[in-house]
Scaffold this active site. Structure first.
Site, short mmCIF file in Angstrom:
data_model
loop_
_atom_site.label_atom_id
_atom_site.label_comp_id
_atom_site.label_asym_id
_atom_site.label_seq_id
_atom_site.Cartn_x
_atom_site.Cartn_y
_atom_site.Cartn_z
N LYS A 1 0.80 -1.24 -0.18
CA LYS A 1 -0.14 0.05 0.02
C LYS A 1 1.03 1.23 0.02
O LYS A 1 1.90 1.11 0.45
CB LYS A 1 -0.69 -0.12 1.26
CG LYS A 1 -2.24 0.77 1.22
CD LYS A 1 -2.98 0.01 0.34
CE LYS A 1 -4.34 0.94 0.12
NZ LYS A 1 -5.38 0.10 -0.44
N ASP B 1 -6.85 4.25 -4.78
CA ASP B 1 -7.75 4.01 -3.55
C ASP B 1 -8.35 5.49 -3.38
O ASP B 1 -8.53 6.15 -4.15
CB ASP B 1 -6.52 3.66 -2.65
CG ASP B 1 -7.33 2.98 -1.15
OD1 ASP B 1 -7.61 1.90 -1.06
OD2 ASP B 1 -7.50 3.71 -0.17
N GLY C 1 -20.22 7.31 1.99
CA GLY C 1 -19.32 7.72 0.99
C GLY C 1 -19.98 7.92 -0.22
O GLY C 1 -21.31 7.88 -0.45
N1 GLU Z 1 -7.19 0.05 -3.12
C1 GLU Z 1 -7.85 -1.12 -3.55
C2 GLU Z 1 -7.99 -2.08 -2.40
O1 GLU Z 1 -7.85 -1.51 -1.24
C3 GLU Z 1 -7.47 -1.95 -4.76
C4 GLU Z 1 -5.95 -2.04 -5.00
C5 GLU Z 1 -5.38 -2.74 -6.31
O2 GLU Z 1 -6.19 -2.56 -7.39
O3 GLU Z 1 -4.15 -2.81 -6.42
O4 GLU Z 1 -7.81 -3.21 -2.48
#
Ligand code: GLU
Length: 445
Positions: free
Chosen positions: A124, A164, A235
């Site tokens: 992340k 995200d 949201g």
């Molecule tokens: N941010 C999204 C998640 O929390 C997608 C992450 C992605 O597609 O790599 O899973």
């Protein structure tokens, strides 16, 4: 392994990293029993290895606003675990981002990605930068500065970022444009790209669609028809939009959306042009939902409140971590809620989750429910590697299968003697077993 002993050590070392500690405690509590049936795990110190990120970068992101003033934000990338595949996970641009947020999200991502059955490790990243009120040019300059640092650490077989909160198609475009220029390759190191440069159909909708496929499965498993059920969504971003679209398509009635300013209750149901209007609201960049009631006067706006006080059949947190607390959980239960599913990551506080599990509420955690987003990112990676593009129907069918498979794994590992399906336990054990198995096979690395 004793959860409390491990947590005491982690709390001493990482005091103040509340979200990270919360996420770790939840997983460890779920897997304790299974873990202790495998002395080889303890011997290999799997838990000690798993709770630590492989590495975490923080970096300076300086940029110039439209007035010529200089701002300095912090950028992060936490490469948590690559036992089952290259690091994979989104970037979050939000004022609340800290190292603790990044670590909790990277940790969760590791298990979520394992659940998708695709070969993706967990990561992340992001920044404490907020896109609210920023011009396109400012956002572009910020993304370019961010990428000037991050590009060295990512790559198609190393680490594949995506979106995200605060990072959608526009930001991915700017980030990818700069990455491509610096890395001198065009192999699709990002997912969530625009359709004209390697993006996948269904990816924008995938987190919400996948979430609703999962909820549909949960309800079917319990003999409940989703048609006509009222749904509270929080949201109004990408995830809420996809969830509202699919909920309406399945015949449910979405009655709320929310923003930092409060929530909207629309007794007529949020569908059709009202869902399109959510996109307009989001694109305004103002981060508020109140204007909805000017557009659709039959709806009411509740300033500073959250939608969980409304009487609904299904509650779907779709915004941010810890957005539903114990009092909200009790209120929902008192109002007869039939199903609660986190589409946001760790949308419920630990106390709220405990409350749902104690009441045997049908409840499922984010790492299972929202895995459709990253799963479709995995499908985007596959299409990029094959240099082709699948149709909408092909991607949607695969997403459907993946969500059904995750549901199956939750039932397999989470069904208790009483017959109650503990989806939290099921998802955590299923994800853990896969990652632990890969770590065991690869030795001490
Ligand atoms: N941010 C999204 C998640 O929390 C997608 C992450 C992605 O597609 O790599 O899973």
């Amino acid at each position: 392994m004793k959860v409390d002993d491990i947590m005491i050590q982690l709390e001493a070392k990482h005091s103040g990293e509340f979200e990270y500690l919360q996420a770790v405690r939840e997983v460890l509590a779920s897997i304790e029993e299974v873990y202790n049936q495998h002395p080889e795990f303890e011997k290999a110190r799997i838990i000690e290895q798993l709770v630590k990120p492989d590495r975490a970068f923080t970096f300076k992101v300086p940029w110039v606003d439209d007035q010529g003033d200089i701002h300095v934000n912090t950028g992060y990338r936490v490469q948590f675990n690559n036992a089952i595949g290259p690091y994979k996970g989104g970037l979050r641009f939000h004022a609340s981002v800290t190292l603790s947020t990044m670590k909790f999200l990277g940790f969760e991502q590791t298990f979520k990605n394992a659940l998708t059955s695709l070969p993706m490790g967990g990561a992340k990243g992001g920044s404490d930068f907020s896109i609210r009120g920023r011009s396109n040019a400012e956002i572009m300059r910020f993304c370019q500065s961010f990428m000037l640092e991050l590009w060295r650490y990512v790559g198609p077989d190393t680490d594949v970022p995506a979106g995200d909160i605060g990072v959608g198609a526009r930001e991915i475009g700017y980030l990818y444009g700069m990455y491509k220029k610096l890395a001198r390759e065009n192999t699709g190191t990002f997912t969530g790209k625009g359709l004209s440069f390697g993006g996948s159909l269904i990816r924008p909708e995938a987190t919400g669609f996948g979430g609703l496929y999962f909820v549909h499965q949960m309800l079917q498993e319990h003999g409940i028809d989703i048609k006509g059920k009222t749904v509270a969504i929080s949201g109004f971003g990408n995830v809420a939009w996809g969830a509202a679209l699919k909920a309406a398509e399945l015949g449910a009635k979405v009655v709320t959306i929310s923003g930092p300013d409060g929530y909207v209750y629309d007794p007529g149901g949020i569908s059709g042009e009202k869902i399109d209007y959510m996109l307009e609201l989001r694109n305004s960049g103002m981060d508020v939902v109140e204007p909805y009631v000017e557009e659709f006067p039959n709806a009411a706006f509740y300033p500073g409140k959250r939608p969980w006080e409304q009487k609904v059949d299904i509650a779907l947190p779709c915004a941010i971590q810890n957005e539903l607390n114990e009092a909200d959980a009790k209120q929902l239960i008192a109002n007869g809620v039939q199903c609660v599913a986190e589409i946001s990551n760790m949308g419920c506080t630990a106390e709220a989750v405990d409350t749902f599990l104690e009441h045997k509420t049908l409840f499922a955690p984010g790492k299972a429910v929202n895995a459709g987003g990253v799963a479709t990112s995995g499908l985007e990676m596959t299409q990029n590697a094959m240099h082709l593009a699948w149709t909408k129907a092909e991607v949607d069918t695969k997403l459907h299968q993946i969500m059904a498979n995750i549901h199956e794994q939750c039932v397999k590992y989470g069904t208790e003697k009483s017959g109650y399906i503990n989806y939290v336990k099921g998802a955590n054990i299923a994800g853990f077993m896969k990652v632990a198995d890969a770590m065991m096979a690869q030795g001490v690395v």
